[in-house]
Design an enzyme around this catalytic site. Sequence first.
Site, PDB file in Angstrom:
ATOM      1  N   TRP A 189       0.864  -1.171   0.000  1.00 15.82           N
ATOM      2  CA  TRP A 189       0.000   0.000   0.000  1.00 15.82           C
ATOM      3  C   TRP A 189       0.907   1.229   0.000  1.00 15.82           C
ATOM      4  CZ3 TRP A 189      -0.298   4.081   3.568  1.00 15.82           C
ATOM      5  CH2 TRP A 189      -1.221   5.077   3.181  1.00 15.82           C
ATOM      6  N   LYS A 232      -7.048   2.615  -2.566  1.00 15.22           N
ATOM      7  CA  LYS A 232      -7.701   3.544  -1.641  1.00 15.22           C
ATOM      8  C   LYS A 232      -8.406   4.624  -2.451  1.00 15.22           C
ATOM      9  CE  LYS A 232      -6.649   5.938   2.665  1.00 15.22           C
ATOM     10  NZ  LYS A 232      -5.702   6.061   3.774  1.00 15.22           N
ATOM     11  N   ASP A 263      -9.716  -2.987   1.429  1.00 17.63           N
ATOM     12  CA  ASP A 263      -9.792  -2.443   2.786  1.00 17.63           C
ATOM     13  C   ASP A 263     -11.181  -1.839   2.943  1.00 17.63           C
ATOM     14  OD1 ASP A 263      -9.698  -0.425   4.905  1.00 17.63           O
ATOM     15  OD2 ASP A 263      -7.534  -0.713   4.939  1.00 17.63           O
ATOM     16  N   HIS A 266     -11.691   1.909   2.575  1.00 21.54           N
ATOM     17  CA  HIS A 266     -11.097   2.611   1.429  1.00 21.54           C
ATOM     18  C   HIS A 266     -12.022   2.855   0.253  1.00 21.54           C
ATOM     19  CE1 HIS A 266      -6.608   1.766   2.482  1.00 21.54           C
ATOM     20  NE2 HIS A 266      -7.280   2.325   3.465  1.00 21.54           N
ATOM     21  N   HIS A 290      -8.584  -6.111   4.383  1.00 26.64           N
ATOM     22  CA  HIS A 290      -8.242  -5.309   5.546  1.00 26.64           C
ATOM     23  C   HIS A 290      -9.565  -4.936   6.176  1.00 26.64           C
ATOM     24  CE1 HIS A 290      -3.872  -3.766   4.895  1.00 26.64           C
ATOM     25  NE2 HIS A 290      -3.951  -5.047   5.140  1.00 26.64           N
ATOM     26  N   ASP A 298     -12.610   9.039   8.282  1.00 24.74           N
ATOM     27  CA  ASP A 298     -11.564   8.178   8.832  1.00 24.74           C
ATOM     28  C   ASP A 298     -11.837   6.735   8.450  1.00 24.74           C
ATOM     29  OD1 ASP A 298      -9.293   7.460  10.563  1.00 24.74           O
ATOM     30  OD2 ASP A 298     -10.852   6.387  11.644  1.00 24.74           O
ATOM     31  N   ASP A 300     -10.277   4.054   9.770  1.00 27.62           N
ATOM     32  CA  ASP A 300      -9.610   3.108  10.664  1.00 27.62           C
ATOM     33  C   ASP A 300     -10.142   3.037  12.091  1.00 27.62           C
ATOM     34  OD1 ASP A 300      -7.426   2.186   8.807  1.00 27.62           O
ATOM     35  OD2 ASP A 300      -7.137   4.335   8.703  1.00 27.62           O
TER      36      ASP A 300
HETATM   37  C1  RNT Z   1      -3.766   2.853   4.748  1.00 27.91           C
HETATM   38  C2  RNT Z   1      -3.900   1.405   4.446  1.00 27.91           C
HETATM   39  C3  RNT Z   1      -2.774   0.555   4.945  1.00 27.91           C
HETATM   40  C4  RNT Z   1      -2.299   0.970   6.323  1.00 27.91           C
HETATM   41  C5  RNT Z   1      -1.274   0.068   6.928  1.00 27.91           C
HETATM   42  C6  RNT Z   1      -0.621   0.676   8.117  1.00 27.91           C
HETATM   43  O1  RNT Z   1      -4.862   3.575   4.395  1.00 27.91           O
HETATM   44  O2  RNT Z   1      -5.108   0.927   4.929  1.00 27.91           O
HETATM   45  O3  RNT Z   1      -3.134  -0.768   4.892  1.00 27.91           O
HETATM   46  O4  RNT Z   1      -3.360   1.090   7.209  1.00 27.91           O
HETATM   47  O5  RNT Z   1      -0.397  -0.326   5.967  1.00 27.91           O
HETATM   48 ZN    ZN Z   2      -5.441  -1.182   4.831  1.00 24.45          ZN
END
Ligand code: RNT
Ligand code: ZN
Length: 424
Positions: A189, A232, A263, A266, A290, A298, A300
């Site tokens: 990434w 992303k 992810d 994303h 992910h 955000d 995460d």
């Molecule tokens: C970032 C990605 C990636 C990171 C990690 C730390 O937007 O999701 O995977 O979170 O590599």
């Molecule tokens: Zn990720």
Amino acid sequence: MVEKETVINLYQNAKKQYAALGIDTEDALKKLEKINISLHCWQADDVAGFETPDAELGGGGIQVTGNYPGKAKTIEQLRSDIEKVINLLPGKQRINLHAIYGDFKGEKVDRDKIEVKHFQSWIDWAKKLGIGIDFNPTCFSHPYADDGFTLSSKNEMRRKFWVEHVKRTRKIAAEMGKQLGTPSVNNIWIPDGSKDIPVDRNTHREILKKSLDEIFAVEYPKEYLKDSVESKLFGIGSESMVVGSHEFYMGYAVKNNKLLCLDSGHFHPTEQIGDKISSMLQFVDGLLLHVSRGVRWDSDHVVIFNDELQLITQEIVRCNAIDKVNVGLDYFDGSINRIGAYVIGVRATQLAFLFALLEPTEKLIKFEEDGKNFERLAFLELLKNKPLGAVYDYYCLNNNVPVGEDYIAEIQKYETDVLSKRAS
Ligand code: RNT
Ligand code: ZN
């Protein structure tokens, strides 16, 4: 303390209720056991890593907020935290490392110089725990990433630097896979993108393609290494364009038979990665997920048992793709007990898998094929009232890990005994 006898009684009762719907709880638990979730090491220390004693996450379009005391500052602390997490979880896990988490022993090792030896102590540790390792190049928190471009940089010196870094991570990951007897997923990434509307999107994407081709020129045995690429939609400071967009990596992964990493944070907020699984599996051999939780801008937040997670696990189970989909967590919350953040996320993911496994899928498909969509919906709703928790508690009991709310006290104790004693 949750009573053992109560857990068993409630399970026996649950087993009967599921059996009445034609669902075998024992079979579901056997399948659940095979799902090894990869624990992202970076939740323990807010994505800082160990390149220098005071390393911090910098740039890259990702951010950790929160200042909860007790974050891991050394390799020993991080390993102790992960071991604690693993001890509170049923089933088997994997560990997901980033290149900045190497055991550099005080030496300054730049990203284009990392070697297997810097990760040997991780491999030995994982071997001792009987777990596999997944890996990631770190193309952020570095002066050569400060203009927002790495593998897609027009600055040839910088581009080469990052190509060399990523090549080395593949070599290291392959060695991890070899020594541990389970393939390591090495996920690329990069943060590359631009804050404001760019004019030349095309050249950056051409450069990224070229860099990836150079990186993947070396072949490693599939039993050791699985390569994956992660897209992303936008990041902080790359709101207008991300070079490695979904279309870019989807195209690249399909053409070059790489794993595509989806992810859940994303994509556009109303887009769900669960819906993408059966599409992508028509064209690639495998996926990396992910699992995260996007909240507004955000991507995460700590994973919880919500509809989005349920769709992901249902699709993996319904596609019969447990062997093809590698599941990792990816979030970072520095505002709560970090060990607790892990355990909540993994338990939620396991619970969602169990929910998906305790479904009379064939019966539901039959309703669908017969146009009985009221019956289909009614059954899907009924399943939400079945004693899922009783089956999961029994799974925890059988795995000798805290059942139900008992894990909370364990984390509180670890906070008092260990985390609170770490200097802030
Ligand atoms: C970032 C990605 C990636 C990171 C990690 C730390 O937007 O999701 O995977 O979170 O590599
Ligand atoms: Zn990720």
